[in-house]
Design a protein around this motif. Structure first.
Motif, PDB file in Angstrom:
ATOM      1  N   LEU A  21       0.838  -1.205   0.000  1.00  0.00           N
ATOM      2  CA  LEU A  21       0.000   0.000   0.000  1.00  0.00           C
ATOM      3  C   LEU A  21       0.869   1.251   0.000  1.00  0.00           C
ATOM      4  CD1 LEU A  21      -2.864   1.286   0.299  1.00  0.00           C
ATOM      5  CD2 LEU A  21      -2.513   1.142   2.788  1.00  0.00           C
ATOM      6  N   CYS A  22       1.893   1.252   0.838  1.00  0.00           N
ATOM      7  CA  CYS A  22       2.796   2.406   0.910  1.00  0.00           C
ATOM      8  C   CYS A  22       3.584   2.585  -0.387  1.00  0.00           C
ATOM      9  CB  CYS A  22       3.748   2.256   2.094  1.00  0.00           C
ATOM     10  SG  CYS A  22       2.953   2.434   3.715  1.00  0.00           S
ATOM     11  N   GLU A  23       3.969   1.488  -1.009  1.00  0.00           N
ATOM     12  CA  GLU A  23       4.661   1.566  -2.293  1.00  0.00           C
ATOM     13  C   GLU A  23       3.771   2.220  -3.354  1.00  0.00           C
ATOM     14  OE1 GLU A  23       7.987  -0.202  -3.583  1.00  0.00           O
ATOM     15  OE2 GLU A  23       8.139   0.962  -1.726  1.00  0.00           O
ATOM     16  N   GLN A  24       2.500   1.858  -3.335  1.00  0.00           N
ATOM     17  CA  GLN A  24       1.554   2.445  -4.281  1.00  0.00           C
ATOM     18  C   GLN A  24       1.406   3.942  -4.036  1.00  0.00           C
ATOM     19  OE1 GLN A  24      -2.263   0.495  -4.165  1.00  0.00           O
ATOM     20  NE2 GLN A  24      -3.160   1.809  -5.738  1.00  0.00           N
ATOM     21  N   ALA A  25       1.302   4.341  -2.761  1.00  0.00           N
ATOM     22  CA  ALA A  25       1.182   5.758  -2.420  1.00  0.00           C
ATOM     23  C   ALA A  25       2.444   6.524  -2.788  1.00  0.00           C
ATOM     24  CB  ALA A  25       0.885   5.898  -0.935  1.00  0.00           C
ATOM     25  N   SER A  26       3.604   5.930  -2.538  1.00  0.00           N
ATOM     26  CA  SER A  26       4.865   6.594  -2.865  1.00  0.00           C
ATOM     27  C   SER A  26       5.002   6.827  -4.360  1.00  0.00           C
ATOM     28  CB  SER A  26       6.049   5.759  -2.359  1.00  0.00           C
ATOM     29  OG  SER A  26       6.079   5.744  -0.946  1.00  0.00           O
ATOM     30  N   ALA A  27       4.520   5.874  -5.158  1.00  0.00           N
ATOM     31  CA  ALA A  27       4.598   6.031  -6.603  1.00  0.00           C
ATOM     32  C   ALA A  27       3.743   7.204  -7.079  1.00  0.00           C
ATOM     33  CB  ALA A  27       4.146   4.737  -7.284  1.00  0.00           C
ATOM     34  N   VAL A  28       2.566   7.382  -6.458  1.00  0.00           N
ATOM     35  CA  VAL A  28       1.719   8.527  -6.794  1.00  0.00           C
ATOM     36  C   VAL A  28       2.411   9.829  -6.402  1.00  0.00           C
ATOM     37  CG1 VAL A  28      -0.472   9.685  -6.280  1.00  0.00           C
ATOM     38  CG2 VAL A  28      -0.423   7.204  -6.627  1.00  0.00           C
ATOM     39  N   ARG A  29       2.997   9.853  -5.197  1.00  0.00           N
ATOM     40  CA  ARG A  29       3.740  11.040  -4.741  1.00  0.00           C
ATOM     41  C   ARG A  29       4.878  11.372  -5.686  1.00  0.00           C
ATOM     42  NH1 ARG A  29       6.974  10.569  -0.350  1.00  0.00           N
ATOM     43  NH2 ARG A  29       7.757   8.740  -1.456  1.00  0.00           N
ATOM     44  N   ASP A  30       5.670  10.381  -6.057  1.00  0.00           N
ATOM     45  CA  ASP A  30       6.829  10.631  -6.910  1.00  0.00           C
ATOM     46  C   ASP A  30       6.410  11.154  -8.283  1.00  0.00           C
ATOM     47  OD1 ASP A  30       8.362   9.738  -4.836  1.00  0.00           O
ATOM     48  OD2 ASP A  30       8.858   7.797  -5.743  1.00  0.00           O
ATOM     49  N   ALA A  31       5.325  10.617  -8.819  1.00  0.00           N
ATOM     50  CA  ALA A  31       4.868  11.049 -10.136  1.00  0.00           C
ATOM     51  C   ALA A  31       4.427  12.503 -10.130  1.00  0.00           C
ATOM     52  CB  ALA A  31       3.719  10.152 -10.605  1.00  0.00           C
ATOM     53  N   GLN A  32       3.852  12.967  -9.015  1.00  0.00           N
ATOM     54  CA  GLN A  32       3.357  14.346  -8.927  1.00  0.00           C
ATOM     55  C   GLN A  32       4.407  15.318  -8.422  1.00  0.00           C
ATOM     56  OE1 GLN A  32       0.296  15.542  -9.825  1.00  0.00           O
ATOM     57  NE2 GLN A  32       0.896  17.619  -9.240  1.00  0.00           N
ATOM     58  N   ALA A 269      -4.696   8.290   2.337  1.00  0.00           N
ATOM     59  CA  ALA A 269      -4.936   9.702   2.011  1.00  0.00           C
ATOM     60  C   ALA A 269      -4.306  10.049   0.671  1.00  0.00           C
ATOM     61  CB  ALA A 269      -4.379  10.601   3.106  1.00  0.00           C
ATOM     62  N   ARG A 270      -3.070   9.583   0.456  1.00  0.00           N
ATOM     63  CA  ARG A 270      -2.397   9.877  -0.809  1.00  0.00           C
ATOM     64  C   ARG A 270      -3.154   9.281  -2.001  1.00  0.00           C
ATOM     65  NH1 ARG A 270      -0.135  13.892  -2.118  1.00  0.00           N
ATOM     66  NH2 ARG A 270      -2.171  13.737  -3.080  1.00  0.00           N
ATOM     67  N   LEU A 271      -3.790   8.142  -1.786  1.00  0.00           N
ATOM     68  CA  LEU A 271      -4.482   7.464  -2.884  1.00  0.00           C
ATOM     69  C   LEU A 271      -5.902   7.968  -3.097  1.00  0.00           C
ATOM     70  CD1 LEU A 271      -3.246   3.820  -2.225  1.00  0.00           C
ATOM     71  CD2 LEU A 271      -2.406   5.422  -3.943  1.00  0.00           C
ATOM     72  N   GLN A 287       8.997  10.474  15.382  1.00  0.00           N
ATOM     73  CA  GLN A 287      10.345  10.678  14.847  1.00  0.00           C
ATOM     74  C   GLN A 287      10.731   9.685  13.750  1.00  0.00           C
ATOM     75  OE1 GLN A 287       9.826  11.644  18.347  1.00  0.00           O
ATOM     76  NE2 GLN A 287       9.770  13.559  17.199  1.00  0.00           N
ATOM     77  N   GLU A 288       9.790   8.871  13.292  1.00  0.00           N
ATOM     78  CA  GLU A 288      10.087   7.908  12.232  1.00  0.00           C
ATOM     79  C   GLU A 288       9.926   8.573  10.864  1.00  0.00           C
ATOM     80  OE1 GLU A 288      11.283   4.960  12.657  1.00  0.00           O
ATOM     81  OE2 GLU A 288      11.065   4.809  14.833  1.00  0.00           O
ATOM     82  N   TYR A 289      10.856   9.478  10.555  1.00  0.00           N
ATOM     83  CA  TYR A 289      10.732  10.278   9.346  1.00  0.00           C
ATOM     84  C   TYR A 289      10.713   9.418   8.083  1.00  0.00           C
ATOM     85  CZ  TYR A 289      12.461  13.655  12.795  1.00  0.00           C
ATOM     86  OH  TYR A 289      12.654  14.403  13.927  1.00  0.00           O
ATOM     87  N   GLY A 290      11.576   8.429   8.051  1.00  0.00           N
ATOM     88  CA  GLY A 290      11.643   7.575   6.877  1.00  0.00           C
ATOM     89  C   GLY A 290      10.342   6.829   6.620  1.00  0.00           C
ATOM     90  N   ALA A 291       9.668   6.427   7.698  1.00  0.00           N
ATOM     91  CA  ALA A 291       8.400   5.716   7.551  1.00  0.00           C
ATOM     92  C   ALA A 291       7.340   6.616   6.943  1.00  0.00           C
ATOM     93  CB  ALA A 291       7.944   5.195   8.919  1.00  0.00           C
ATOM     94  N   TYR A 292       7.329   7.888   7.339  1.00  0.00           N
ATOM     95  CA  TYR A 292       6.371   8.827   6.764  1.00  0.00           C
ATOM     96  C   TYR A 292       6.650   9.053   5.278  1.00  0.00           C
ATOM     97  CZ  TYR A 292       4.317  10.316  11.243  1.00  0.00           C
ATOM     98  OH  TYR A 292       3.630  10.368  12.436  1.00  0.00           O
ATOM     99  N   LEU A 293       7.926   9.181   4.937  1.00  0.00           N
ATOM    100  CA  LEU A 293       8.279   9.351   3.536  1.00  0.00           C
ATOM    101  C   LEU A 293       7.864   8.133   2.724  1.00  0.00           C
ATOM    102  CD1 LEU A 293      11.803  10.939   4.016  1.00  0.00           C
ATOM    103  CD2 LEU A 293       9.847  12.076   2.962  1.00  0.00           C
ATOM    104  N   SER A 294       8.041   6.953   3.287  1.00  0.00           N
ATOM    105  CA  SER A 294       7.678   5.733   2.568  1.00  0.00           C
ATOM    106  C   SER A 294       6.174   5.617   2.374  1.00  0.00           C
ATOM    107  CB  SER A 294       8.194   4.501   3.320  1.00  0.00           C
ATOM    108  OG  SER A 294       7.412   4.249   4.487  1.00  0.00           O
ATOM    109  N   ALA A 295       5.372   6.321   3.203  1.00  0.00           N
ATOM    110  CA  ALA A 295       3.912   6.247   3.112  1.00  0.00           C
ATOM    111  C   ALA A 295       3.328   7.286   2.161  1.00  0.00           C
ATOM    112  CB  ALA A 295       3.298   6.399   4.494  1.00  0.00           C
ATOM    113  N   GLY A 296       4.169   8.150   1.570  1.00  0.00           N
ATOM    114  CA  GLY A 296       3.682   9.021   0.512  1.00  0.00           C
ATOM    115  C   GLY A 296       3.609  10.503   0.807  1.00  0.00           C
ATOM    116  N   ILE A 297       4.160  10.979   1.949  1.00  0.00           N
ATOM    117  CA  ILE A 297       4.111  12.420   2.192  1.00  0.00           C
ATOM    118  C   ILE A 297       5.113  13.149   1.291  1.00  0.00           C
ATOM    119  CG2 ILE A 297       3.502  12.007   4.615  1.00  0.00           C
ATOM    120  CD1 ILE A 297       6.290  13.313   5.269  1.00  0.00           C
ATOM    121  N   ASN A 298       4.862  14.445   1.067  1.00  0.00           N
ATOM    122  CA  ASN A 298       5.808  15.274   0.321  1.00  0.00           C
ATOM    123  C   ASN A 298       6.120  16.582   1.055  1.00  0.00           C
ATOM    124  OD1 ASN A 298       2.906  15.783  -0.837  1.00  0.00           O
ATOM    125  ND2 ASN A 298       4.017  17.704  -1.111  1.00  0.00           N
ATOM    126  N   ASP A 299       5.633  16.702   2.302  1.00  0.00           N
ATOM    127  CA  ASP A 299       5.826  17.963   3.031  1.00  0.00           C
ATOM    128  C   ASP A 299       5.826  17.697   4.534  1.00  0.00           C
ATOM    129  OD1 ASP A 299       5.786  21.057   2.708  1.00  0.00           O
ATOM    130  OD2 ASP A 299       4.335  20.665   4.295  1.00  0.00           O
TER     131      ASP A 299
END
Length: 375
Positions: A21-32, A269-271, A287-299
């Motif tokens: 699920l997170c991989e799918q969200a990250s792909a949407v984030r990266d594309a935008q 939310a990202r999807l 403080q798990e910044y990497g986990a948030y990034l992996s879930a699709g945030i951009n900010d």
């Protein structure tokens, strides 16, 4: 974007399913959004900590009986804004309780002493002061407002915000998080989001998760935000904020969402949301910044070098170097942004009045110069 029915199937996603699920969200984030992750350097101005609402999780609001209940004076507002300007901030976040004078005599007395009829009149004057005497851009977070109230404030703020928190009416029931809170009804919050769209105000909203809502409630709330944005095109960012239990509140003993719950909600939310809406999570609440990034945030939202988070005072802002390292570790670059996103800054869209348009242009030029991108 996925449907609410599809999103509900991820209610208990964990392990490999959550990873996918997170991989799918990250792909949407990266594309935008590409490889850029942003934050806004801000100064936090808690104009008043009195409020007519009594949310079950809040420590920001002070009872009129408390010696800590107050309004910032104009001198205090300017002094803190000047400190922020000197520290390189570009955003002045005005956060305040909702219409405290309608419930509390002490608030009315403070306003009378300051020479104003209402908290919103005073807020407008202080935004105007910040605009006139600093280079900062005000961002207003004054809760649920009517269309006329939003219209009166628009000339003095580059952007505004109000957390939807959740669209479930169940949270208004006795014993629930929003019981006795007239400004937290879903109808009132939704009307504010729609009025901001009608007025062309670049707007921030979001969910507070873990306050008694169901997974289905979260999905429904995100779908509501999506639908409002598709009608008006004004929601620039959505925040997913995790509830943190605080001593002395009615919800002090309630369980907090764990990291998987946050990742699951961020990814959904990202999807669900249109990809052009920025997705944000507060970095000082987990403080798990990497986990948030992996879930699709951009900010990462607003971060202050000089003022604490008055909503969550026990949670210090992270060091920018730590966020930068986390971003680089995931292959992203961290950049500063203004409180109004680039997509909302053009003169054709009318999100900014001319004076604010000039301020935004000047700040953009300064940022480009500092990065060596213009001669």
């Amino acid at each position: 974007m996925i449907s609410a029915a599809d999103a509900n199937r991820y209610k208990n996603a964990t392990g490999p399913d959550l990873y996918a699920l997170c991989e799918q969200a990250s792909a949407v984030r990266d594309a935008q959004w590409g490889q850029q992750v942003t934050y806004s350097p801000k100064v936090f101005l808690p104009l008043t900590n009195m409020c007519r609402d009594t949310c079950g999780y809040c420590t920001f609001v002070q009872s009129p009986d408390s010696p800590n209940a107050n309004y910032m004076t104009p001198e205090q507002v300017l002094a803190v804004a000047k400190q922020g300007e000197a520290a390189g901030c570009t955003e002045a976040l005005f956060s305040l309780g909702e219409k405290p004078e309608q419930r509390h005599l002490k608030a009315r007395e403070w306003l009378e002493h300051l020479g104003y009829a209402s908290t919103l009149d005073y807020l407008q004057s202080q935004c105007e002061q910040v605009l006139e005497r600093t280079r900062l851009l005000p961002h207003i977070n004054a809760g649920a407002l009517t269309k006329s109230e939003l219209a009166s404030l628009k000339p003095y703020a580059a952007s505004m915000g109000m957390m939807l928190e959740n669209s479930s009416i169940n949270l208004m029931k006795p014993g629930q998080a929003h019981y006795g809170c007239p400004d937290k009804t879903p109808k009132r919050r939704t009307a504010t989001l729609e009025a901001a769209g009608e007025l062309g105000i670049a707007f921030t909203t979001g969910l507070l998760i873990g306050i008694g809502e169901s997974w289905e409630d979260r999905v429904e709330s995100l779908a509501l935000i999506r639908d409002i944005h598709q009608a008006y095109g004004h929601i620039q960012e959505v925040i997913i904020q995790n509830f943190r239990a605080k001593p002395g509140t009615a919800m002090a003993g309630c369980a907090e969402p764990d990291l998987d719950e946050m990742k699951r909600t961020l990814a959904i939310a990202r999807l669900i949301l249109p990809p052009e809406i920025s997705l944000q999570a507060p970095p000082n609440l987990e403080q798990e910044y990497g986990a948030y990034l992996s879930a699709g945030i951009n900010d990462w939202g607003g971060i202050s070098p000089i003022t604490r988070d008055f909503i969550n005072p026990e949670r210090a802002w992270p060091q920018i170097q730590s966020l930068d390292a986390a971003c680089r570790g995931r292959g992203y670059q961290l950049f500063e942004r203004l409180t109004i996103y680039p997509e909302f800054q053009s003169t054709e869209q009318h999100f900014l009045v001319p004076a604010l348009q000039q301020r935004v242009h000047g700040l953009n030029q300064t940022n480009l110069l500092s990065r060596g991108l213009v001669a």
